[in-house]
Design a protein around this motif. Structure first.
Motif, PDB file in Angstrom:
ATOM      1  N   ILE A  34       0.403  -1.085   0.000  1.00  0.00           N
ATOM      2  CA  ILE A  34      -0.299  -0.377  -0.141  1.00  0.00           C
ATOM      3  C   ILE A  34       0.888   1.588   0.391  1.00  0.00           C
ATOM      4  O   ILE A  34       1.068   1.764   0.927  1.00  0.00           O
ATOM      5  CB  ILE A  34      -0.893   0.134   1.215  1.00  0.00           C
ATOM      6  N   PRO A  35       1.037   1.678  -0.976  1.00  0.00           N
ATOM      7  CA  PRO A  35       2.051   2.571  -1.029  1.00  0.00           C
ATOM      8  C   PRO A  35       1.327   4.123  -0.507  1.00  0.00           C
ATOM      9  O   PRO A  35      -0.036   4.397  -1.209  1.00  0.00           O
ATOM     10  CB  PRO A  35       2.361   3.015  -2.450  1.00  0.00           C
ATOM     11  N   TYR A  36       2.213   5.342  -0.309  1.00  0.00           N
ATOM     12  CA  TYR A  36       1.701   6.529  -0.012  1.00  0.00           C
ATOM     13  C   TYR A  36       0.805   7.147  -1.239  1.00  0.00           C
ATOM     14  O   TYR A  36       2.210   6.324  -2.492  1.00  0.00           O
ATOM     15  CB  TYR A  36       2.234   7.656   0.356  1.00  0.00           C
ATOM     16  N   ALA A  37      -0.001   7.743  -1.443  1.00  0.00           N
ATOM     17  CA  ALA A  37      -0.552   8.526  -3.153  1.00  0.00           C
ATOM     18  C   ALA A  37       0.462   9.424  -2.967  1.00  0.00           C
ATOM     19  O   ALA A  37       1.359  10.002  -2.184  1.00  0.00           O
ATOM     20  CB  ALA A  37      -2.036   8.981  -2.793  1.00  0.00           C
ATOM     21  N   SER A  38       0.287  10.189  -4.101  1.00  0.00           N
ATOM     22  CA  SER A  38       0.583  11.292  -4.327  1.00  0.00           C
ATOM     23  C   SER A  38      -0.346  13.101  -3.487  1.00  0.00           C
ATOM     24  O   SER A  38      -1.053  12.311  -3.045  1.00  0.00           O
ATOM     25  CB  SER A  38       0.422  11.943  -5.603  1.00  0.00           C
ATOM     26  N   ASP A  39       0.618  13.799  -3.508  1.00  0.00           N
ATOM     27  CA  ASP A  39       0.315  14.544  -2.526  1.00  0.00           C
ATOM     28  C   ASP A  39      -1.250  15.403  -3.305  1.00  0.00           C
ATOM     29  O   ASP A  39      -0.111  15.900  -4.587  1.00  0.00           O
ATOM     30  CB  ASP A  39       1.548  16.230  -2.305  1.00  0.00           C
ATOM     31  N   PRO A  40      -1.841  15.785  -2.880  1.00  0.00           N
ATOM     32  CA  PRO A  40      -2.836  16.295  -3.440  1.00  0.00           C
ATOM     33  C   PRO A  40      -2.740  17.810  -4.002  1.00  0.00           C
ATOM     34  O   PRO A  40      -3.156  18.287  -5.731  1.00  0.00           O
ATOM     35  CB  PRO A  40      -3.938  16.688  -2.751  1.00  0.00           C
ATOM     36  N   ASN A  41      -1.632  18.559  -3.764  1.00  0.00           N
ATOM     37  CA  ASN A  41      -1.567  20.245  -4.112  1.00  0.00           C
ATOM     38  C   ASN A  41      -0.693  19.620  -5.187  1.00  0.00           C
ATOM     39  O   ASN A  41      -0.301  20.983  -5.939  1.00  0.00           O
ATOM     40  CB  ASN A  41      -1.241  20.129  -2.697  1.00  0.00           C
ATOM     41  N   THR A  42       0.385  18.953  -5.597  1.00  0.00           N
ATOM     42  CA  THR A  42       1.523  18.331  -5.522  1.00  0.00           C
ATOM     43  C   THR A  42       1.121  16.885  -6.249  1.00  0.00           C
ATOM     44  O   THR A  42       1.897  16.307  -5.844  1.00  0.00           O
ATOM     45  CB  THR A  42       2.524  19.112  -5.631  1.00  0.00           C
ATOM     46  N   PRO A  43       0.909  16.895  -7.644  1.00  0.00           N
ATOM     47  CA  PRO A  43       0.324  15.669  -7.293  1.00  0.00           C
ATOM     48  C   PRO A  43       2.063  14.811  -8.795  1.00  0.00           C
ATOM     49  O   PRO A  43       1.837  13.638  -8.406  1.00  0.00           O
ATOM     50  CB  PRO A  43      -1.006  15.417  -9.399  1.00  0.00           C
ATOM     51  N   PHE A  82      -8.380  -3.788  -0.280  1.00  0.00           N
ATOM     52  CA  PHE A  82      -6.669  -3.795  -0.125  1.00  0.00           C
ATOM     53  C   PHE A  82      -6.316  -4.090  -1.786  1.00  0.00           C
ATOM     54  O   PHE A  82      -5.673  -3.744  -2.382  1.00  0.00           O
ATOM     55  CB  PHE A  82      -5.911  -3.807   0.589  1.00  0.00           C
ATOM     56  N   GLN A  83      -6.116  -5.449  -1.997  1.00  0.00           N
ATOM     57  CA  GLN A  83      -6.118  -6.305  -2.890  1.00  0.00           C
ATOM     58  C   GLN A  83      -6.504  -5.618  -4.488  1.00  0.00           C
ATOM     59  O   GLN A  83      -5.765  -6.172  -5.105  1.00  0.00           O
ATOM     60  CB  GLN A  83      -6.184  -7.907  -2.737  1.00  0.00           C
ATOM     61  N   ARG A  84      -7.661  -4.897  -4.428  1.00  0.00           N
ATOM     62  CA  ARG A  84      -8.091  -4.737  -5.251  1.00  0.00           C
ATOM     63  C   ARG A  84      -7.608  -3.404  -6.135  1.00  0.00           C
ATOM     64  O   ARG A  84      -8.052  -2.532  -8.057  1.00  0.00           O
ATOM     65  CB  ARG A  84     -10.042  -3.921  -4.825  1.00  0.00           C
ATOM     66  N   GLY A  85      -6.664  -2.724  -5.007  1.00  0.00           N
ATOM     67  CA  GLY A  85      -5.428  -1.385  -6.059  1.00  0.00           C
ATOM     68  C   GLY A  85      -6.857   0.026  -5.746  1.00  0.00           C
ATOM     69  O   GLY A  85      -7.745  -0.680  -6.278  1.00  0.00           O
ATOM     70  N   GLY A  86      -5.700   0.802  -6.738  1.00  0.00           N
ATOM     71  CA  GLY A  86      -6.635   1.537  -7.169  1.00  0.00           C
ATOM     72  C   GLY A  86      -7.055   3.250  -6.256  1.00  0.00           C
ATOM     73  O   GLY A  86      -6.380   2.505  -5.289  1.00  0.00           O
ATOM     74  N   TYR A 146      -9.140   1.733  -3.653  1.00  0.00           N
ATOM     75  CA  TYR A 146      -9.891   0.995  -2.952  1.00  0.00           C
ATOM     76  C   TYR A 146      -8.213   1.064  -1.895  1.00  0.00           C
ATOM     77  O   TYR A 146      -8.261   0.196  -0.391  1.00  0.00           O
ATOM     78  CB  TYR A 146     -10.006  -0.415  -3.112  1.00  0.00           C
ATOM     79  N   VAL A 147      -7.031   1.984  -2.447  1.00  0.00           N
ATOM     80  CA  VAL A 147      -5.956   1.676  -1.699  1.00  0.00           C
ATOM     81  C   VAL A 147      -5.401   2.863  -1.557  1.00  0.00           C
ATOM     82  O   VAL A 147      -5.297   3.970  -0.159  1.00  0.00           O
ATOM     83  CB  VAL A 147      -4.690   1.234  -1.754  1.00  0.00           C
ATOM     84  N   SER A 148      -5.416   3.922  -2.915  1.00  0.00           N
ATOM     85  CA  SER A 148      -4.968   4.682  -2.541  1.00  0.00           C
ATOM     86  C   SER A 148      -6.160   6.551  -1.110  1.00  0.00           C
ATOM     87  O   SER A 148      -5.363   7.278  -0.867  1.00  0.00           O
ATOM     88  CB  SER A 148      -5.237   5.912  -3.806  1.00  0.00           C
ATOM     89  N   GLU A 149      -7.324   5.768  -1.540  1.00  0.00           N
ATOM     90  CA  GLU A 149      -8.691   6.536  -0.112  1.00  0.00           C
ATOM     91  C   GLU A 149      -7.579   6.177   0.746  1.00  0.00           C
ATOM     92  O   GLU A 149      -7.608   7.166   1.137  1.00  0.00           O
ATOM     93  CB  GLU A 149      -9.547   7.223  -0.894  1.00  0.00           C
TER      94      GLU A 149
END
Length: 460
Positions: free
Chosen positions: A89-98, A385-389, A391-394
Motif C-alpha cells: 500500500i504505497p503512499y499516494a501523490s500529494d493532492p497539491n503537487t500530484p 486492499f488487494q483490489r488496488g486503485g 481502494y488503496v489510494s484513498e
C-alpha cells in the motif's frame, strides 16, 4: 542566574508537542517558559513513525530540519501480510503537487525529540527549565489557570511561575489530565517492543503489518542498522522477569514473521531488553478552564497501530499557532478571546483527529480480531486492499493525514463491510445462502459496533 517569573505561555513537558509548540510560539514573539523534568534524550518504543501529514505539518511550522541528522528512514508506504499473502500500500501523490509522492519518516524517538528541543532552545523568547511541576495554580473562584508551582531540579527549591496561558503537554502518563478531563483512558492491550539489528526487511522503506491467528505485529526501520518490532499483547502482560514474556514472543512471533526476519529476531531475544507500553485510547473533549490548554497525549490518544499520534499533534500545533498568533490575538491576557479561539480550535481539529482516531481504533479491532465476525471483516479488509486503485489510494490518504475527510472514511469502512460479505458468499452453493444471509447481517452489525462508538466519542 534567576529567570523571570512572568510569561505569555508556560508549557509543561518538552516532548514532541511541548518542544514544537515552544519553538513556534517563541518565533512568533511570545515569551515562553518550557519546563521539562529531565532534559536527557528520552528512550521510548513508540512515537517512531511520522506520517506524511505530520511531515507536512513540520514544514508549515518551519521545523522540517529536525528530521535531518537523526538517521531517519524514508517511509513510502505499508506492506501488509495476511496469513502469508502480501499486499503493498504505497503512499499516494500529494493532492497539491500530484507529481510529488508523499513520504513519511521513521526514527529513534529520542533523537527526534532532542532535535525539537534544540530548536526550542535556539528560538528567541524561549526560556527552558529543568524542574518537576507539582501543581497547576488557578483562581479558586473564576477557575482561571494562572501558572505553575514546580521544584527546580538544580536547587531543589519550590518555585512559582505565572503565564497568560498554561499548556499541559506531559504525555501518555499525564500527571494533570485527571484534574481537567473526566473521561477515563481505555487500555485494551500493550505493545512489546524489541530492536532487531541489521534485519533483512521484506519490503525496505515500508511499515510492515503482519496479520494471522494472533494480534498484529508491526515491523519498521528506525535507523540504518536498527529495526523496531512491536508485538501486540492482549490481556494481562506476561512477566518479563521470570521469562514468560520472552516465551510468549518466541511462541507467537517466530512462527508468524517472514523467514528473513527470524534470525535477527532470535538474536534480539537473547540480547535486547523487552519493553512495553500500554495502547491507550482517550477521545478528545473541550476544556473550559480559562488560561489552560491540554495538547498531545495528555489530551487525546488513539491506538498506535496506525502511527497517527504525532501527525494529529503537529497539525494541532499548526492550528493553534494560527488561531493564537499575535496578528489575531495581540495579548493572551484577553481571556474571553483566548477561550473563543480555543473553542474554534476544538472544532477545526475534528476532521483530521476523527479520521486518524477512528482508523486507529477500527483497524485495531479488525487486525486483532478476536471473534469470527471480526475475522471475516479482517479478511474482507485485506481483499479490499488487494483490489488496488482508489481502494488503496484513498484509505492510505486518510491514514497518512493527507485526506482529513470523515465521510470518506465512513464510506470506505462500510464498503469494506459489504465487500467482506461478498467474500463470505464467494464459492458457496445456494443451499448455504440462508445461513450465510444471517451471518452477513451479523458481520455488518459487527462493523457498526466497531465504528459508531468511536465516531460518537469523537464528535460528542
Amino acid at each position: 542566574m534567576s529567570i523571570p517569573s512572568q510569561y505569555d505561555v508556560i508549557i509543561v513537558g518538552a516532548g514532541v508537542v511541548g518542544s514544537t509548540l515552544g519553538a513556534t510560539f517563541g518565533r512568533q514573539g511570545r515569551r515562553v517558559l518550557l519546563i521539562e523534568r529531565d532534559w536527557a534524550e528520552p528512550d521510548r518504543i513508540v512515537g517512531e513513525l511520522l506520517q506524511p501529514g505530520g511531515v507536512r505539518a513540520l514544514e508549515k511550522l518551519g521545523l522540517r530540519q529536525c528530521l535531518e541528522g537523526i538517521d531517519a528512514i524514508n517511509v513510502v508506504g505499508y506492506a501488509i501480510s495476511y496469513h502469508g499473502e502480501n499486499v503493498s500500500i504505497p503512499y499516494a501523490s500529494d493532492p497539491n503537487t500530484p507529481e510529488k509522492t508523499l513520504e513519511g519518516r521513521s526514527f529513534h524517538h529520542g533523537r527526534f525529540v532532542a532535535k525539537l528541543r534544540g530548536a526550542a532552545k535556539d528560538s528567541p523568547n524561549v526560556t527552558v527549565l529543568e524542574a518537576t511541576v507539582n501543581e497547576i495554580i488557578s483562581d479558586k473562584v473564576t477557575r482561571r489557570v494562572l501558572g505553575v508551582r514546580c521544584t527546580n531540579k538544580k536547587t531543589e527549591q519550590s518555585e512559582y511561575y505565572y503565564g497568560s496561558l498554561t499548556v499541559v503537554a506531559d504525555g501518555t502518563f499525564s500527571k494533570f489530565r485527571r484534574e481537567y478531563i473526566s473521561t477515563p483512558v481505555q487500555i485494551r492491550s500493550h505493545f512489546v517492543g524489541i530492536v532487531l539489528k541489521d534485519a533483512v526487511i521484506p519490503s525496505p522503506f515500508h511499515g510492515h503489518v503482519i496479520l494471522g491467528d494472533h494480534p498484529p505485529i508491526l515491523v519498521y526501520q528506525i535507523g540504518t542498522h536498527e529495526t523496531r518490532m512491536l508485538v501486540d499483547v492482549q490481556g494481562k502482560l506476561p512477566s518479563a522477569a521470570n521469562g514468560d514474556l520472552k516465551r510468549r514472543l518466541e511462541e507467537v512471533v517466530t512462527a508468524s514473521i517472514p523467514a528473513c526476519l527470524v534470525p535477527s529476531f532470535k538474536a534480539a531475544l537473547e540480547t535486547e531488553r523487552l519493553r512495553s507500553m500500554p495502547n491507550s485510547y482517550l477521545p478528545p473533549s473541550a476544556n473550559d478552564n480559562p488560561g489552560l490548554l491540554l495538547l498531545g497525549d495528555a489530551y487525546n490518544m488513539r491506538h498506535p497501530l496506525t502511527g497517527g499520534g504525532m501527525t494529529v499533534a503537529l497539525n494541532d500545533i499548526v492550528l493553534i499557532s494560527n488561531l493564537l498568533s499575535p496578528a489575531r490575538l495581540p495579548s493572551l491576557d484577553d481571556t474571553s478571546l483566548v477561550v473563543s479561539q480555543l473553542n474554534e480550535f476544538y472544532w477545526k481539529r475534528k476532521n483530521l483527529s476523527t479520521v486518524i482516531n477512528i482508523l486507529a481504533q477500527a483497524l485495531y479491532a479488525l487486525f486483532a480480531a478476536d471473534d469470527s465476525r471480526l475475522r471475516r471483516l479482517q479478511e474482507g479488509c485485506f481483499r479490499y486492499f488487494q483490489r488496488g486503485g482508489i481502494y488503496v489510494s484513498e484509505p492510505i490518504g486518510l491514514l497518512s493525514g493527507i485526506l482529513p475527510v470523515p465521510f470518506l472514511l465512513i464510506t470506505h469502512f462500510f464498503h469494506v463491510a459489504l465487500y467482506s460479505i461478498y467474500v463470505l458468499f464467494q464459492g458457496t452453493s445456494w443451499s448455504q445462502y440462508p445461513a450465510l444471509t444471517l451471518e452477513s447481517v451479523c458481520v455488518f452489525w459487527k462493523a457498526c459496533l466497531v465504528v459508531f462508538p468511536v465516531l460518537w466519542s469523537e464528535w460528542r
